[in-house]
Design a protein around this motif. Structure first.
Motif, mmCIF file in Angstrom:
data_model
loop_
_atom_site.group_PDB
_atom_site.id
_atom_site.type_symbol
_atom_site.label_atom_id
_atom_site.label_comp_id
_atom_site.label_asym_id
_atom_site.label_seq_id
_atom_site.Cartn_x
_atom_site.Cartn_y
_atom_site.Cartn_z
ATOM 1 N N VAL A 293 -14.703 -36.712 32.929
ATOM 2 C CA VAL A 293 -15.669 -35.767 33.442
ATOM 3 C C VAL A 293 -15.034 -34.382 33.435
ATOM 4 C CG1 VAL A 293 -17.043 -35.099 35.443
ATOM 5 C CG2 VAL A 293 -16.730 -37.508 34.894
ATOM 6 N N THR A 294 -15.672 -33.437 32.758
ATOM 7 C CA THR A 294 -15.108 -32.088 32.696
ATOM 8 C C THR A 294 -15.988 -31.066 33.389
ATOM 9 O OG1 THR A 294 -16.148 -31.612 30.583
ATOM 10 C CG2 THR A 294 -13.934 -32.562 30.525
ATOM 11 N N GLY A 295 -17.188 -31.452 33.771
ATOM 12 C CA GLY A 295 -18.080 -30.514 34.440
ATOM 13 C C GLY A 295 -18.378 -29.324 33.562
ATOM 14 N N LYS A 296 -18.175 -28.157 34.092
ATOM 15 C CA LYS A 296 -18.455 -26.919 33.365
ATOM 16 C C LYS A 296 -17.209 -26.357 32.683
ATOM 17 C CE LYS A 296 -22.678 -25.894 35.229
ATOM 18 N NZ LYS A 296 -23.775 -26.130 34.373
ATOM 19 N N LYS A 297 -16.167 -27.119 32.615
ATOM 20 C CA LYS A 297 -14.922 -26.625 32.025
ATOM 21 C C LYS A 297 -14.950 -26.720 30.508
ATOM 22 C CE LYS A 297 -12.131 -27.568 36.051
ATOM 23 N NZ LYS A 297 -11.773 -26.247 36.469
ATOM 24 N N ASP A 298 -14.299 -25.762 29.877
ATOM 25 C CA ASP A 298 -14.123 -25.800 28.431
ATOM 26 C C ASP A 298 -12.921 -26.678 28.123
ATOM 27 O OD1 ASP A 298 -16.153 -23.970 28.412
ATOM 28 O OD2 ASP A 298 -14.984 -22.328 27.578
ATOM 29 N N ILE A 299 -13.020 -27.460 27.079
ATOM 30 C CA ILE A 299 -11.935 -28.356 26.677
ATOM 31 C C ILE A 299 -11.184 -27.722 25.506
ATOM 32 C CG2 ILE A 299 -11.346 -30.646 25.803
ATOM 33 C CD1 ILE A 299 -14.088 -31.578 26.978
ATOM 34 N N ILE A 300 -9.885 -27.654 25.620
ATOM 35 C CA ILE A 300 -9.043 -27.165 24.532
ATOM 36 C C ILE A 300 -8.247 -28.331 23.983
ATOM 37 C CG2 ILE A 300 -7.155 -25.632 23.853
ATOM 38 C CD1 ILE A 300 -8.007 -23.741 26.103
ATOM 39 N N LEU A 301 -8.437 -28.625 22.700
ATOM 40 C CA LEU A 301 -7.654 -29.640 22.009
ATOM 41 C C LEU A 301 -6.611 -28.903 21.180
ATOM 42 C CD1 LEU A 301 -10.537 -31.971 20.737
ATOM 43 C CD2 LEU A 301 -9.230 -32.137 22.867
ATOM 44 N N PHE A 302 -5.360 -29.326 21.303
ATOM 45 C CA PHE A 302 -4.264 -28.620 20.643
ATOM 46 C C PHE A 302 -3.257 -29.617 20.099
ATOM 47 C CE2 PHE A 302 -2.877 -29.550 24.837
ATOM 48 C CZ PHE A 302 -1.511 -29.724 24.775
ATOM 49 N N ASP A 303 -2.442 -29.167 19.165
ATOM 50 C CA ASP A 303 -1.402 -29.997 18.567
ATOM 51 C C ASP A 303 -0.272 -30.170 19.584
ATOM 52 O OD1 ASP A 303 0.610 -31.194 17.122
ATOM 53 O OD2 ASP A 303 0.464 -29.830 15.417
ATOM 54 N N GLY A 304 -0.200 -31.342 20.174
ATOM 55 C CA GLY A 304 0.747 -31.602 21.252
ATOM 56 C C GLY A 304 2.201 -31.672 20.850
ATOM 57 N N ASN B 89 -6.479 -28.394 10.933
ATOM 58 C CA ASN B 89 -5.213 -27.732 11.217
ATOM 59 C C ASN B 89 -5.503 -26.583 12.176
ATOM 60 O OD1 ASN B 89 -2.503 -27.380 10.992
ATOM 61 N ND2 ASN B 89 -2.565 -26.398 8.998
ATOM 62 N N SER B 90 -6.129 -26.923 13.314
ATOM 63 C CA SER B 90 -6.652 -25.868 14.174
ATOM 64 C C SER B 90 -6.705 -26.290 15.629
ATOM 65 C CB SER B 90 -8.070 -25.509 13.711
ATOM 66 O OG SER B 90 -8.666 -24.586 14.574
ATOM 67 N N ILE B 91 -6.686 -25.293 16.478
ATOM 68 C CA ILE B 91 -7.034 -25.503 17.871
ATOM 69 C C ILE B 91 -8.544 -25.725 17.915
ATOM 70 C CG2 ILE B 91 -7.492 -23.062 18.405
ATOM 71 C CD1 ILE B 91 -5.940 -23.565 21.052
ATOM 72 N N ILE B 92 -9.008 -26.492 18.870
ATOM 73 C CA ILE B 92 -10.437 -26.766 19.011
ATOM 74 C C ILE B 92 -10.822 -26.467 20.454
ATOM 75 C CG2 ILE B 92 -12.249 -28.522 18.912
ATOM 76 C CD1 ILE B 92 -10.320 -30.097 17.028
#
Length: 136
Positions: A2-13, A59-62
């Motif tokens: 559950v993220t609610g109103k938050k933006d999710i950042i997917l990144f190369d860990g 090959n990107s941040i999302i």
């Protein structure tokens, strides 16, 4: 998840540069707007199915904002608009550059990020203080 109103950042860990950038975002996210997951995580795999994102050829941040996906320079600009930072004006200026030029620069850095900045053997383990900002 559950993220609610938050933006999710997917990144190369495993990318040192990417991890440094995420730490920068965390330290300047005064509105507590963002949550994070590495591209290598199960959460990212689940989100890639839901949002039809091909993680293998990316090959990107999302950034996922509501149901909209931002990648490459658009993702960085979206993030920067919501941070309290003395560098916000730079992102404002960059946003006026045509997308194909911005993304060309982004791609040049993204392709060389491991050779320039190195990589880790595994994803970072956040401190207890920021662990709840990460989706698991």
């Amino acid at each position: 998840m559950v993220t609610g109103k938050k933006d999710i950042i997917l990144f190369d860990g495993i990318c040192n540069f990417c991890n440094s950038y995420i730490n920068y975002v965390i330290s300047h996210d005064e509105q507590n707007r963002f949550v994070f997951a590495s591209l290598q995580s199960d959460v990212a795999k689940e989100l890639s199915v839901v949002h039809q994102i091909d993680l293998q050829n990316l090959n990107s941040i999302i950034v996922i904002h509501n149901q909209k996906i931002f990648t490459r320079s658009d993702g960085i600009i979206h993030i920067g608009k919501h941070l309290k930072s003395k560098w916000s004006w730079v992102l404002l200026m960059i946003s006026f550059i045509p997308r194909f030029i911005r993304n060309y620069g982004y791609t040049l850095i993204a392709r060389r990020r491991y050779s320039w900045f190195g990589q880790m053997d595994s994803c970072m383990v956040p401190t207890q203080e920021i662990r709840d900002k990460f989706l698991t």
